[in-house]
Motif scaffolding. Structure first.
Motif, PDB file in Angstrom:
ATOM      1  N   TYR A 156       0.836  -1.205   0.000  1.00 20.72           N
ATOM      2  CA  TYR A 156       0.000   0.000   0.000  1.00 20.72           C
ATOM      3  C   TYR A 156       0.867   1.249   0.000  1.00 20.72           C
ATOM      4  O   TYR A 156       1.831   1.358   0.769  1.00 20.72           O
ATOM      5  CB  TYR A 156      -0.921   0.016   1.221  1.00 20.72           C
ATOM      6  CG  TYR A 156      -1.988   1.083   1.130  1.00 20.72           C
ATOM      7  CD1 TYR A 156      -3.026   0.971   0.210  1.00 20.72           C
ATOM      8  CD2 TYR A 156      -1.942   2.208   1.954  1.00 20.72           C
ATOM      9  CE1 TYR A 156      -4.001   1.939   0.113  1.00 20.72           C
ATOM     10  CE2 TYR A 156      -2.922   3.187   1.858  1.00 20.72           C
ATOM     11  CZ  TYR A 156      -3.956   3.045   0.931  1.00 20.72           C
ATOM     12  OH  TYR A 156      -4.912   4.013   0.824  1.00 20.72           O
ATOM     13  N   LYS A 176     -17.029   5.666  -3.406  1.00 17.80           N
ATOM     14  CA  LYS A 176     -17.209   7.073  -3.045  1.00 17.80           C
ATOM     15  C   LYS A 176     -16.899   7.902  -4.283  1.00 17.80           C
ATOM     16  O   LYS A 176     -15.749   8.011  -4.692  1.00 17.80           O
ATOM     17  CB  LYS A 176     -16.275   7.437  -1.893  1.00 17.80           C
ATOM     18  CG  LYS A 176     -16.416   8.860  -1.377  1.00 17.80           C
ATOM     19  CD  LYS A 176     -17.680   9.048  -0.558  1.00 17.80           C
ATOM     20  CE  LYS A 176     -17.715  10.386   0.126  1.00 17.80           C
ATOM     21  NZ  LYS A 176     -18.970  10.628   0.869  1.00 17.80           N
ATOM     22  N   TRP A 180     -12.984   3.595  -5.514  1.00 21.67           N
ATOM     23  CA  TRP A 180     -13.269   2.458  -4.653  1.00 21.67           C
ATOM     24  C   TRP A 180     -12.341   2.468  -3.441  1.00 21.67           C
ATOM     25  O   TRP A 180     -11.150   2.774  -3.551  1.00 21.67           O
ATOM     26  CB  TRP A 180     -13.057   1.147  -5.408  1.00 21.67           C
ATOM     27  CG  TRP A 180     -14.177   0.754  -6.306  1.00 21.67           C
ATOM     28  CD1 TRP A 180     -14.228   0.890  -7.661  1.00 21.67           C
ATOM     29  CD2 TRP A 180     -15.410   0.128  -5.935  1.00 21.67           C
ATOM     30  NE1 TRP A 180     -15.412   0.398  -8.146  1.00 21.67           N
ATOM     31  CE2 TRP A 180     -16.156  -0.077  -7.106  1.00 21.67           C
ATOM     32  CE3 TRP A 180     -15.952  -0.269  -4.706  1.00 21.67           C
ATOM     33  CZ2 TRP A 180     -17.409  -0.667  -7.103  1.00 21.67           C
ATOM     34  CZ3 TRP A 180     -17.210  -0.851  -4.691  1.00 21.67           C
ATOM     35  CH2 TRP A 180     -17.921  -1.048  -5.878  1.00 21.67           C
ATOM     36  N   TYR A 181     -12.912   2.114  -2.293  1.00 20.60           N
ATOM     37  CA  TYR A 181     -12.155   1.948  -1.052  1.00 20.60           C
ATOM     38  C   TYR A 181     -12.587   0.629  -0.411  1.00 20.60           C
ATOM     39  O   TYR A 181     -13.660   0.096  -0.713  1.00 20.60           O
ATOM     40  CB  TYR A 181     -12.437   3.088  -0.069  1.00 20.60           C
ATOM     41  CG  TYR A 181     -12.109   4.471  -0.578  1.00 20.60           C
ATOM     42  CD1 TYR A 181     -10.889   5.080  -0.245  1.00 20.60           C
ATOM     43  CD2 TYR A 181     -13.008   5.178  -1.370  1.00 20.60           C
ATOM     44  CE1 TYR A 181     -10.585   6.361  -0.695  1.00 20.60           C
ATOM     45  CE2 TYR A 181     -12.706   6.458  -1.838  1.00 20.60           C
ATOM     46  CZ  TYR A 181     -11.505   7.041  -1.494  1.00 20.60           C
ATOM     47  OH  TYR A 181     -11.212   8.294  -1.948  1.00 20.60           O
ATOM     48  N   GLN A 183     -12.900  -0.985   3.533  1.00 20.55           N
ATOM     49  CA  GLN A 183     -12.748  -0.877   4.980  1.00 20.55           C
ATOM     50  C   GLN A 183     -12.306  -2.243   5.482  1.00 20.55           C
ATOM     51  O   GLN A 183     -12.948  -3.257   5.199  1.00 20.55           O
ATOM     52  CB  GLN A 183     -14.071  -0.475   5.638  1.00 20.55           C
ATOM     53  CG  GLN A 183     -13.971  -0.292   7.144  1.00 20.55           C
ATOM     54  CD  GLN A 183     -15.331  -0.170   7.796  1.00 20.55           C
ATOM     55  OE1 GLN A 183     -16.287  -0.824   7.384  1.00 20.55           O
ATOM     56  NE2 GLN A 183     -15.449   0.662   8.812  1.00 20.55           N
ATOM     57  N   VAL A 194      -9.331   2.463   6.298  1.00 22.20           N
ATOM     58  CA  VAL A 194      -9.943   2.526   4.971  1.00 22.20           C
ATOM     59  C   VAL A 194      -8.825   2.705   3.954  1.00 22.20           C
ATOM     60  O   VAL A 194      -8.026   3.641   4.056  1.00 22.20           O
ATOM     61  CB  VAL A 194     -10.959   3.678   4.867  1.00 22.20           C
ATOM     62  CG1 VAL A 194     -11.465   3.826   3.425  1.00 22.20           C
ATOM     63  CG2 VAL A 194     -12.141   3.429   5.804  1.00 22.20           C
ATOM     64  N   PHE A 195      -8.754   1.788   2.974  1.00 23.26           N
ATOM     65  CA  PHE A 195      -7.704   1.807   1.971  1.00 23.26           C
ATOM     66  C   PHE A 195      -8.285   2.135   0.597  1.00 23.26           C
ATOM     67  O   PHE A 195      -9.336   1.615   0.215  1.00 23.26           O
ATOM     68  CB  PHE A 195      -7.002   0.439   1.894  1.00 23.26           C
ATOM     69  CG  PHE A 195      -6.381  -0.001   3.184  1.00 23.26           C
ATOM     70  CD1 PHE A 195      -5.091   0.380   3.505  1.00 23.26           C
ATOM     71  CD2 PHE A 195      -7.091  -0.782   4.084  1.00 23.26           C
ATOM     72  CE1 PHE A 195      -4.512  -0.021   4.702  1.00 23.26           C
ATOM     73  CE2 PHE A 195      -6.527  -1.192   5.279  1.00 23.26           C
ATOM     74  CZ  PHE A 195      -5.224  -0.808   5.591  1.00 23.26           C
ATOM     75  N   ARG A 196      -7.589   2.992  -0.117  1.00 21.37           N
ATOM     76  CA  ARG A 196      -7.998   3.352  -1.481  1.00 21.37           C
ATOM     77  C   ARG A 196      -7.462   2.305  -2.457  1.00 21.37           C
ATOM     78  O   ARG A 196      -6.259   2.016  -2.473  1.00 21.37           O
ATOM     79  CB  ARG A 196      -7.454   4.740  -1.828  1.00 21.37           C
ATOM     80  CG  ARG A 196      -7.822   5.237  -3.207  1.00 21.37           C
ATOM     81  CD  ARG A 196      -7.498   6.718  -3.303  1.00 21.37           C
ATOM     82  NE  ARG A 196      -7.433   7.154  -4.678  1.00 21.37           N
ATOM     83  CZ  ARG A 196      -7.312   8.431  -5.041  1.00 21.37           C
ATOM     84  NH1 ARG A 196      -7.245   9.377  -4.108  1.00 21.37           N
ATOM     85  NH2 ARG A 196      -7.255   8.773  -6.309  1.00 21.37           N
ATOM     86  N   TYR A 221     -16.547   7.952   9.128  1.00 26.85           N
ATOM     87  CA  TYR A 221     -15.552   8.388   8.158  1.00 26.85           C
ATOM     88  C   TYR A 221     -16.014   9.608   7.381  1.00 26.85           C
ATOM     89  O   TYR A 221     -15.450   9.945   6.354  1.00 26.85           O
ATOM     90  CB  TYR A 221     -15.249   7.253   7.178  1.00 26.85           C
ATOM     91  CG  TYR A 221     -14.581   6.060   7.835  1.00 26.85           C
ATOM     92  CD1 TYR A 221     -13.236   6.088   8.167  1.00 26.85           C
ATOM     93  CD2 TYR A 221     -15.315   4.917   8.132  1.00 26.85           C
ATOM     94  CE1 TYR A 221     -12.627   5.004   8.782  1.00 26.85           C
ATOM     95  CE2 TYR A 221     -14.713   3.829   8.747  1.00 26.85           C
ATOM     96  CZ  TYR A 221     -13.369   3.884   9.063  1.00 26.85           C
ATOM     97  OH  TYR A 221     -12.770   2.810   9.666  1.00 26.85           O
TER      98      TYR A 221
END
Length: 315
Positions: A156, A176, A180-181, A183, A194-196, A221
């Motif tokens: 990451y 969003k 895309w993310y 959790q 939360v990762f993109r 969030y």
């Protein structure tokens, strides 16, 4: 299961009209004798199945019949169809294809004809322009991991450019805007993060399973204005008329004023950060920072460093 097959057949007949016994047998991977028995079962349950003989023969449901749609109006069903279609563009999953068929089955043939004639009044497309299959593959892999409670590993790259190895327990996918993310519970940080997805590389779904943990509410969030208020200050930019379309996409109309020569002046409070400088530099020679002076100086310094890179190539 037979009940699932019978429901799927009902939905198919409502959406397609007449379908031959052979096509039904091929689709549901059963014999034609089983199809005839299934049609009889549907008839006995109150669904008016009609059998037609000949080359163009097959089974169909009599015209007045439609699955009960309770109190949904035609416009409401149209909105549901548009939403499901939109999700299906971003997620390659048969579940959403089947769901779309079921929702369409709520419409009578007259309703479907009306929708076809008036055209799509609302379209959702969650697939960004130019997005390749790799992005969709990430979404699909994570959905499978979430469904089967499998841990996931990846590299990451955070917003500061720092790369790290992560092993996570994915909980939910989030779309969003056009991003895309996921959790997930991060085993490195021992908490939910939360990762993109666009910053995730070398994604692997592991054989190791996990016990689901209670994830914090996604409402936690929500954007907090305090996050960006520290470096918020008045700025003024001047853009050439050639980039009017981009200025309209990037700034609030109330911040933009047209000048006599066609250029656009943008005044407002902006956060001074890396994103701001990257955005301004992306306009190239079509923008000039007018204020504040230290932002002008930073833009000049960055432009000078870009020139130095190319001067080194000339040597």
């Amino acid at each position: 299961m037979k009940i699932d097959r019978l429901l799927a057949m009902t939905v198919l007949l409502l959406n397609r009209g007449r379908v031959s016994a052979k096509e039904l047998a091929d689709r549901f991977e059963v014999s034609t004798k089983t199809i005839y028995r299934d049609m009889e079962t549907l008839n006995q349950s109150g669904i008016p199945i009609v059998a037609h003989q000949g080359i163009s023969g097959g089974f169909e449901i009599m015209e007045p019949y439609a699955m009960a749609r309770q109190f949904l109006t035609l416009s409401e069903i149209e909105a549901i169809v548009a939403a499901v279609k939109g999700i299906h563009t971003a997620v390659d999953d048969r579940v959403f294809g089947t769901l779309l068929d079921k929702v369409k089955a709520l419409l009578s043939r007259v309703d479907r004809l009306q929708l076809e004639q008036q055209g799509a009044g609302l379209v959702f497309d969650f697939n960004p322009w130019g997005q390749g299959p790799a992005a969709r593959d990430k979404v699909n892999s994570l959905r499978q991991a979430i469904e089967h409670t499998r841990k996931v590993s990846f590299k990451y790259l955070n917003m500061n450019g720092t790369e790290s190895e992560r092993v996570v327990e994915p909980a939910v996918l989030i779309l969003k805007g056009y991003l895309w993310y996921v959790q997930a519970y991060c085993t490195l940080r021992s908490e939910f993060r939360v990762f993109r997805l666009s910053r995730i590389q070398e994604l692997r779904v592991l054989e190791q399973t996990f016990v689901r943990k209670q994830a914090p509410s996604l409402e936690g969030y929500a954007w907090e204005s305090d996050w960006s208020s520290a470096n918020l200050q008045e700025m003024t930019f001047l853009f050439d008329s050639k980039v009017r379309h981009r200025v309209g996409d990037s700034f609030d109309p109330e911040q933009v004023r047209s000048q006599d020569d066609g250029s656009l002046q943008v005044k407002g409070r902006f956060t001074e950060d890396e994103w701001l400088y990257s955005m301004l530099l992306s306009y190239g020679e079509h923008v000039r920072v007018e204020a504040p002076s230290h932002v002008v100086e930073e833009m000049v310094n960055r432009a000078r460093k870009i020139m130095e890179r190319y001067q080194k190539l000339d040597r």
